[in-house]
Enzyme design. Structure first.
Site, PDB file in Angstrom:
ATOM      1  N   CYS A  89      -9.646 -11.184  -3.869  1.00  0.00           N
ATOM      2  CA  CYS A  89      -7.611 -11.949  -4.205  1.00  0.00           C
ATOM      3  C   CYS A  89      -7.364 -12.769  -3.285  1.00  0.00           C
ATOM      4  O   CYS A  89      -7.573 -13.154  -2.153  1.00  0.00           O
ATOM      5  CB  CYS A  89      -7.933  -9.566  -2.788  1.00  0.00           C
TER       6      CYS A  89
ATOM      7  N   CYS B 274      -5.607  -6.936   7.750  1.00  0.00           N
ATOM      8  CA  CYS B 274      -6.965  -7.899   7.539  1.00  0.00           C
ATOM      9  C   CYS B 274      -7.478  -8.966   7.390  1.00  0.00           C
ATOM     10  O   CYS B 274      -6.900  -9.150   6.077  1.00  0.00           O
ATOM     11  CB  CYS B 274      -7.564  -6.825   6.581  1.00  0.00           C
TER      12      CYS B 274
ATOM     13  N   CYS C 181      -9.393   1.429  12.032  1.00  0.00           N
ATOM     14  CA  CYS C 181     -10.284   0.534  10.788  1.00  0.00           C
ATOM     15  C   CYS C 181     -10.800  -0.402  10.840  1.00  0.00           C
ATOM     16  O   CYS C 181     -11.487  -0.777  11.581  1.00  0.00           O
ATOM     17  CB  CYS C 181      -8.430  -0.321   9.962  1.00  0.00           C
TER      18      CYS C 181
ATOM     19  N   CYS D 218     -16.209 -11.630   2.085  1.00  0.00           N
ATOM     20  CA  CYS D 218     -15.570 -10.991   1.100  1.00  0.00           C
ATOM     21  C   CYS D 218     -16.017 -11.787  -0.196  1.00  0.00           C
ATOM     22  O   CYS D 218     -15.380 -13.226  -0.138  1.00  0.00           O
ATOM     23  CB  CYS D 218     -14.096 -10.048   0.969  1.00  0.00           C
TER      24      CYS D 218
ATOM     25  N   CYS E 195      -5.477 -12.033   0.685  1.00  0.00           N
ATOM     26  CA  CYS E 195      -5.999 -11.694   1.328  1.00  0.00           C
ATOM     27  C   CYS E 195      -6.710 -12.764   1.792  1.00  0.00           C
ATOM     28  O   CYS E 195      -7.113 -13.940   1.470  1.00  0.00           O
ATOM     29  CB  CYS E 195      -7.933 -10.737   0.630  1.00  0.00           C
TER      30      CYS E 195
ATOM     31  N   GLU F  12     -13.351  -7.926  12.698  1.00  0.00           N
ATOM     32  CA  GLU F  12     -12.631  -7.352  13.123  1.00  0.00           C
ATOM     33  C   GLU F  12     -12.368  -5.669  12.928  1.00  0.00           C
ATOM     34  O   GLU F  12     -12.376  -5.763  12.417  1.00  0.00           O
ATOM     35  CB  GLU F  12     -11.003  -8.054  12.329  1.00  0.00           C
TER      36      GLU F  12
HETATM   37  N1  SAH Z   1     -12.236  -4.183  -0.217  1.00  0.00           N
HETATM   38  C1  SAH Z   1     -11.451  -3.265  -0.406  1.00  0.00           C
HETATM   39  C2  SAH Z   1     -11.144  -3.381   1.800  1.00  0.00           C
HETATM   40  C3  SAH Z   1     -10.822  -3.895   2.403  1.00  0.00           C
HETATM   41  S1  SAH Z   1      -8.263  -5.051   1.907  1.00  0.00           S
HETATM   42  C4  SAH Z   1     -10.013  -3.265  -0.860  1.00  0.00           C
HETATM   43  O1  SAH Z   1      -9.281  -4.416  -1.526  1.00  0.00           O
HETATM   44  O2  SAH Z   1      -9.496  -2.239  -1.098  1.00  0.00           O
HETATM   45  C5  SAH Z   1      -7.555  -3.475   2.670  1.00  0.00           C
HETATM   46  C6  SAH Z   1      -6.474  -3.332   1.472  1.00  0.00           C
HETATM   47  O3  SAH Z   1      -5.765  -4.167   2.096  1.00  0.00           O
HETATM   48  C7  SAH Z   1      -6.586  -3.155   0.473  1.00  0.00           C
HETATM   49  O4  SAH Z   1      -5.899  -2.404  -0.436  1.00  0.00           O
HETATM   50  C8  SAH Z   1      -6.102  -5.203   0.091  1.00  0.00           C
HETATM   51  O5  SAH Z   1      -5.631  -5.411  -1.482  1.00  0.00           O
HETATM   52  C9  SAH Z   1      -4.738  -4.792   1.358  1.00  0.00           C
HETATM   53  N2  SAH Z   1      -4.607  -6.183   1.280  1.00  0.00           N
HETATM   54  C10 SAH Z   1      -5.347  -7.404   1.606  1.00  0.00           C
HETATM   55  N3  SAH Z   1      -4.529  -8.545   1.940  1.00  0.00           N
HETATM   56  C11 SAH Z   1      -3.374  -7.780   2.557  1.00  0.00           C
HETATM   57  C12 SAH Z   1      -1.441  -8.348   2.442  1.00  0.00           C
HETATM   58  N4  SAH Z   1      -1.669  -9.728   2.554  1.00  0.00           N
HETATM   59  N5  SAH Z   1      -0.659  -8.038   2.275  1.00  0.00           N
HETATM   60  C13 SAH Z   1      -0.732  -6.125   2.337  1.00  0.00           C
HETATM   61  N6  SAH Z   1      -2.354  -5.673   1.687  1.00  0.00           N
HETATM   62  C14 SAH Z   1      -3.556  -6.939   1.409  1.00  0.00           C
END
Ligand code: SAH
Length: 357
Positions: free
Chosen positions: A117, A334, A106, A113, A120, A93
């Protein structure tokens, strides 16, 4: 012989190729300019190169191009979200956002990944592969071509963990900022990481001048390890020490991302703990109401909690913003579009095995 990706080559690598091919080194500058300034899609458009040399390039190299698999345009703002298909059929994306200060893109750095997390969507189907530097750059060029608009700033905040794809990301940054090509100032680029400490230290040494965003999302190890498994490997004390070293080395302010999840990390007590953790640091906190993901039961914190959380941080003198939601109607968070497509089309979105180590 398998063709190589020419858009992933640095200027020096192109110069070395020209030398072995027996052509003068100024040809490297011409090729680099065609690829990264004029952004051509084929060697035949490189009209100031001898025809024979163009054929040779065509025999040995390819210019990465992406297919638009899906394009969603927000009806609420001008956000455009792409699901791009990479040359091997994998999808990632890319999100284009318009701000008053310019257009921001972005981009994704990996297909899937490994970081796991909990909140995510990018992580749910696991990891497939890293993106190459050429595929990182192609997300910019294809978007500019499609919209006939320039990209002024870039955030590495799409699918994937940029520092887990360190070599290709660094190669991408070098090509992107090379004045003989696009020459983008890396002051206009933010890289977001979940906190790979040794890589943060390595990045500090590169002196890129970019903005480092660190996804914090919790003020103590217990909560953070629960929602971000990476914390078990690099706990908060180590992560924040690395952030301090980063600032000392680069003199750049760190931007901490904090997604507020109802009942998990959004209490005033959490805000107090966060303020204590960040005390004295050159930093900024970006609060984001968590974006609910279908597979998880996390909910957004309400507005009052968000405001109360922000007020605590501000009381302690910590600069805080609440991230504006763009493209809310097009699943702009994302991993969500790829995820929904993957569910619908099962094995079609990618022809590589789901897990590659
Ligand atoms: N792997 C990297 C970048 C990708 S995610 C990282 O962890 O920073 C980009 C941002 O979106 C990160 O801060 C991540 O924690 C956040 N993110 C992912 N899923 C999310 C969600 N469901 N709601 C809000 N933020 C989210």
């Amino acid at each position: 012989m398998e063709k190589r990706e020419i858009t992933a080559m640095t200027y020096d690598e192109l110069a070395a190729f020209c030398k072995t091919a027996g052509v003068p080194s100024f040809r490297a500058g011409q090729i680099f300019g065609w690829l990264h300034q004029k952004k051509v899609g084929s060697f035949s458009e490189m009209t100031n190169l001898p025809a024979q040399f163009r054929d040779k390039l065509n025999d040995n190299y390819y210019i990465t191009s992406l297919k638009i698999r899906k394009k969603l345009v927000s009806a609420l703002d001008d956000t455009v979200k792409y699901l791009y298909e990479l040359p091997d059929g994998c999808c990632v994306e890319t999100v284009f956002m318009r701000y008053h200060h310019g257009n921001s893109l972005c981009i994704s750095t990996q297909v899937g990944c490994k970081m796991g997390c909990r909140f995510c969507a990018s992580t749910i189907a696991g990891f497939v592969r890293n993106l190459s530097a050429g595929e990182l750059l192609a997300q910019i060029t294809e978007t500019e071509r499609d919209l006939s608009l320039p990209v002024d700033s870039i955030v590495l905040m799409g699918i994937g963990e940029p520092l887990d794809n360190y070599d290709e990301v660094v190669r991408f940054l070098r090509i992107l900022s090379d004045p003989r090509g696009r020459g983008m100032s890396l002051r206009h680029l933010s890289l977001s990481t979940c906190g790979l400490v040794d890589r943060i230290d390595r990045l500090a040494e590169e002196a890129f001048g970019l903005t480092l965003s660190v996804s914090l999302h919790a003020p103590d190890d217990e909560t953070r390890s629960e929602i971000m498994p990476v914390n078990r490997r690099y706990p908060l004390s180590e992560l924040l020490a690395a952030c301090r070293r980063y600032t000392e080395k680069t003199h750049r302010r760190i931007s901490f991302e904090y997604a507020l999840i109802d009942g998990v990390n959004d209490d005033k007590k959490d805000a107090e703990k966060l303020a204590a953790l960040l005390h004295g640091m050159l930093c900024h906190v970006n609060l984001i109401p968590v974006n609910p993901v279908a597979e998880r039961d996390y909910k957004k914190s309400n507005r009052e909690k968000l405001a109360a959380f922000q007020a605590v941080l501000q009381k302690h003198g910590i600069e805080t913003t609440i991230r504006r939601t763009l493209g809310a109607d097009i699943n702009a968070a994302c991993g969500q579009l790829r995820r929904s497509e993957t569910v619908k089309e099962a094995n079609v979105t990618c022809n590589l095995p789901e897990k590659v180590t």
